[in-house]
Scaffold this motif. Sequence first.
Motif, mmCIF file in Angstrom:
data_model
loop_
_atom_site.group_PDB
_atom_site.id
_atom_site.type_symbol
_atom_site.label_atom_id
_atom_site.label_comp_id
_atom_site.label_asym_id
_atom_site.label_seq_id
_atom_site.Cartn_x
_atom_site.Cartn_y
_atom_site.Cartn_z
ATOM 1 N N GLY A 1 0.843 -1.191 0.000
ATOM 2 C CA GLY A 1 0.000 0.000 0.000
ATOM 3 C C GLY A 1 0.876 1.238 0.000
ATOM 4 O O GLY A 1 1.873 1.295 0.732
ATOM 5 N N LEU A 2 0.527 2.213 -0.820
ATOM 6 C CA LEU A 2 1.330 3.432 -0.942
ATOM 7 C C LEU A 2 0.494 4.650 -0.574
ATOM 8 O O LEU A 2 -0.591 4.857 -1.115
ATOM 9 N N VAL A 3 1.010 5.447 0.340
ATOM 10 C CA VAL A 3 0.438 6.758 0.646
ATOM 11 C C VAL A 3 1.511 7.778 0.311
ATOM 12 O O VAL A 3 2.541 7.852 0.983
ATOM 13 N N SER A 4 1.269 8.537 -0.747
ATOM 14 C CA SER A 4 2.289 9.453 -1.253
ATOM 15 C C SER A 4 1.948 10.884 -0.892
ATOM 16 O O SER A 4 0.798 11.220 -0.577
ATOM 17 N N GLN A 5 2.970 11.746 -0.923
ATOM 18 C CA GLN A 5 2.717 13.165 -0.697
ATOM 19 C C GLN A 5 1.901 13.768 -1.840
ATOM 20 O O GLN A 5 1.154 14.719 -1.655
ATOM 21 N N ASP A 6 2.021 13.183 -3.039
ATOM 22 C CA ASP A 6 1.274 13.664 -4.194
ATOM 23 C C ASP A 6 0.021 12.803 -4.334
ATOM 24 O O ASP A 6 -0.023 11.841 -5.095
ATOM 25 N N VAL A 7 -0.998 13.159 -3.576
ATOM 26 C CA VAL A 7 -2.222 12.358 -3.529
ATOM 27 C C VAL A 7 -3.041 12.575 -4.798
ATOM 28 O O VAL A 7 -3.286 13.718 -5.198
ATOM 29 N N PRO B 1 -2.873 -3.939 3.119
ATOM 30 C CA PRO B 1 -1.742 -4.694 2.568
ATOM 31 C C PRO B 1 -0.773 -5.119 3.669
ATOM 32 O O PRO B 1 -0.696 -4.476 4.732
ATOM 33 N N PRO B 2 -0.008 -6.186 3.447
ATOM 34 C CA PRO B 2 0.987 -6.578 4.447
ATOM 35 C C PRO B 2 2.175 -5.634 4.511
ATOM 36 O O PRO B 2 2.926 -5.640 5.475
ATOM 37 N N ILE B 3 2.359 -4.828 3.462
ATOM 38 C CA ILE B 3 3.456 -3.858 3.415
ATOM 39 C C ILE B 3 2.873 -2.483 3.135
ATOM 40 O O ILE B 3 2.051 -2.320 2.235
ATOM 41 N N LEU B 4 3.290 -1.495 3.913
ATOM 42 C CA LEU B 4 2.777 -0.137 3.752
ATOM 43 C C LEU B 4 3.947 0.821 3.581
ATOM 44 O O LEU B 4 4.906 0.791 4.358
ATOM 45 N N ILE B 5 3.872 1.655 2.534
ATOM 46 C CA ILE B 5 4.893 2.672 2.292
ATOM 47 C C ILE B 5 4.253 4.042 2.418
ATOM 48 O O ILE B 5 3.280 4.347 1.718
ATOM 49 N N LEU B 6 4.794 4.859 3.321
ATOM 50 C CA LEU B 6 4.308 6.227 3.527
ATOM 51 C C LEU B 6 5.389 7.171 3.033
ATOM 52 O O LEU B 6 6.428 7.339 3.675
ATOM 53 N N ASP B 7 5.169 7.749 1.858
ATOM 54 C CA ASP B 7 6.186 8.582 1.204
ATOM 55 C C ASP B 7 5.859 10.051 1.395
ATOM 56 O O ASP B 7 5.024 10.617 0.693
ATOM 57 N N GLU B 8 6.524 10.666 2.379
ATOM 58 C CA GLU B 8 6.323 12.095 2.670
ATOM 59 C C GLU B 8 4.841 12.407 2.866
ATOM 60 O O GLU B 8 4.320 13.400 2.359
ATOM 61 N N ALA B 9 4.159 11.557 3.631
ATOM 62 C CA ALA B 9 2.702 11.669 3.751
ATOM 63 C C ALA B 9 2.256 12.898 4.524
ATOM 64 O O ALA B 9 1.078 13.277 4.458
ATOM 65 N N ARG C 1 2.386 -4.920 10.528
ATOM 66 C CA ARG C 1 2.701 -4.958 9.105
ATOM 67 C C ARG C 1 4.051 -4.282 8.884
ATOM 68 O O ARG C 1 4.498 -3.475 9.699
ATOM 69 N N THR C 2 4.684 -4.627 7.778
ATOM 70 C CA THR C 2 5.945 -3.984 7.422
ATOM 71 C C THR C 2 5.649 -2.565 6.951
ATOM 72 O O THR C 2 4.880 -2.376 6.002
ATOM 73 N N THR C 3 6.237 -1.602 7.606
ATOM 74 C CA THR C 3 5.952 -0.207 7.272
ATOM 75 C C THR C 3 7.250 0.528 6.968
ATOM 76 O O THR C 3 8.225 0.427 7.724
ATOM 77 N N ILE C 4 7.250 1.223 5.859
ATOM 78 C CA ILE C 4 8.389 2.053 5.478
ATOM 79 C C ILE C 4 7.906 3.496 5.435
ATOM 80 O O ILE C 4 6.960 3.823 4.709
ATOM 81 N N VAL C 5 8.522 4.334 6.227
ATOM 82 C CA VAL C 5 8.123 5.740 6.316
ATOM 83 C C VAL C 5 9.242 6.599 5.752
ATOM 84 O O VAL C 5 10.361 6.617 6.288
ATOM 85 N N ILE C 6 8.956 7.271 4.654
ATOM 86 C CA ILE C 6 9.898 8.225 4.073
ATOM 87 C C ILE C 6 9.462 9.599 4.542
ATOM 88 O O ILE C 6 8.331 10.021 4.267
ATOM 89 N N ALA C 7 10.330 10.281 5.266
ATOM 90 C CA ALA C 7 9.884 11.498 5.932
ATOM 91 C C ALA C 7 10.880 12.629 5.770
ATOM 92 O O ALA C 7 12.099 12.419 5.729
ATOM 93 N N HIS C 8 10.323 13.803 5.670
ATOM 94 C CA HIS C 8 11.134 15.022 5.717
ATOM 95 C C HIS C 8 11.073 15.604 7.129
ATOM 96 O O HIS C 8 12.070 16.078 7.658
ATOM 97 N N ARG C 9 9.870 15.532 7.728
ATOM 98 C CA ARG C 9 9.706 15.987 9.100
ATOM 99 C C ARG C 9 10.121 14.857 10.041
ATOM 100 O O ARG C 9 9.450 13.836 10.150
ATOM 101 N N LEU C 10 11.208 15.050 10.743
ATOM 102 C CA LEU C 10 11.757 13.995 11.593
ATOM 103 C C LEU C 10 10.874 13.710 12.793
ATOM 104 O O LEU C 10 10.948 12.616 13.371
ATOM 105 N N SER C 11 10.030 14.667 13.168
ATOM 106 C CA SER C 11 9.156 14.439 14.330
ATOM 107 C C SER C 11 8.185 13.294 14.089
ATOM 108 O O SER C 11 7.690 12.686 15.040
#
Length: 579
Positions: A409-415, A487-495, A518-528
């Motif tokens: 599953g993808l959650v992108s900054q460009d929705v 999904p078993p894998i979730l990607i959060l790209d600059e969400a 679930r396996t989660t990958i978080v791509i972040a600009h805001r470190l908080s």
Amino acid sequence: MGRVRLGAFYSVLNKLFDLAPPLLIGTAVAIVVEKEDSFVAKLGIEDPARQLTWLAVVTAVIWVAESIFEFLQKIVWRNLAQSVQHELRLDAYRHVQGLEMAFFEDEDTGQLMSVMNDDVNQLERFLDGGANSLIQLLTTVLAIGGIFFWLSPAVAWVAFLPMPFIIWGSILYQRKLQDRYKSVRTAVGELNADLAGNLGGIATIKSYAREEGEAERISARSDAYRTSNRAAITLSSAFSPLIRMFILAGFTATLLIGGNLALEGQLDAGSFSVLVFMTQRLLWPLTGLGETLDLYQRAMASTTRILDLVDRPSKIVGGSTVLGTDAVAGKLEMQGVVFAYPGHAPLFDGLDLTFPARSTTAIVGATGSGKSSITKLLLRFYDPGDGQVSIDGHDLRDLELRSLRRSIGLVSQDVFLFHGTIAANIAYARPDASEADIRQAAAAAELDDWIDTLPDGLQTIVGERGQKLSGGQRQRVSIARAVLKDPPILILDEATSAVDNETEAAIQRSMEHIAEDRTTIVIAHRLSTIRNADKILVLDKGRVVESGQHEELIAAGGLYAQLWAVQTGERPQEVEART
């Protein structure tokens, strides 16, 4: 092919019955002039009055038959044109959907729209009328040629004398029109591309007050299209007048030679009448050949563009192994990955990464460090030039693409939201989801309170690309969509990169909830937003320069600590004291 043969059969019969009236006129003249010696009298009807009655009945039958077959050929050809148009557009669209992401980054959306819409329509226009015209023209030449040589071979060759010149002229014009219509199709594609781009960027145009400038640019494109069309129109318009000169020669020769034969008694009045009328029926339809060739060349130019698109192979081809969503543990690995975008220097040169199953891994780094490129490789939007990307030990290149992407599953900054209802956008991955499931996903994304305030609730229209919603609302709809997909894998790209602090906090709570088990990958600009991640990877120029948890990285005083200080204003020592 069955419908083509049926349409051709109806076209031939329609034209044969259409050619009968000149024969009926010649027969009527013969009855009046020759009376008991006419052709009909030889059939056993000696009384002239009865002959005319018989002729009237035959005329009625022929006219009814001609009308019936005209109706049938139009039904068949037009429905065939619609079917071909539908199937070709769908084939082109299905093929385009299967192409790699690099194709869409290189190609202009307007050009693709021009091919799948305008070019397909050009082919439909030719099949709608042009194919029938060519078949009926061939039928006319063969049928009238037979009648001419039966009635008077001496006149036949004169009537057919213009035909070689007309055919030669048609071939010559066809070749010249071909290149001109290629230019027309290219020009209209460029115009459509600019129109699509401007409509998509209308907010930018307005904010920079560039309406007049863009109108001038569209005017230049439209004028280029008009100029290309003008060159083709000039050539195609000259075709019919030139053909008329050949027709004039054939008709005049038939009139003079046939008339003299009739005066000398070598040709009866009825046959002479048939020859005069038939000459006109033979040669006059050739004036429409220019229009038919015009349609044909437009269709061929469009067909070439369509086939060029459909024949383009995809560089990303799925494997045969089907990945069952329920069986996915979710361990992702990148081993020795070498990757570069076309025309650019290598971004990754031997990158090694591991994302443990059912844990949260964050990726941080400066712009251009390669964070989002990892997402594209994991979803197999791109393939590495060397090395391997795997899920649970399976090389992604061996997996069937749909099963791979259903597992992520993808959650992108460009929705991207589709024009439709909130419910339809949340249920995009599961169109058969119940309203209860949709509401549960909305609640997980903290959308439920806001949805309850809307007059139409879940049935509220979001507008094109979700323009009726705020950035935070669009982002939460995107999160709800991922929740419902489960999904078993979730990607959060600059969400959370483009939302306010309050919305960020709500989205953060939603992400923590849906990241469980679930396996989660978080791509972040805001470190908080990634302080509580199980592991944080710090990328710099395509390399992992640091790895660990938040407190460890702060204590190390490296790049992560510098990024944290920039965002919060806290020095590493202050963070250590508080923790």
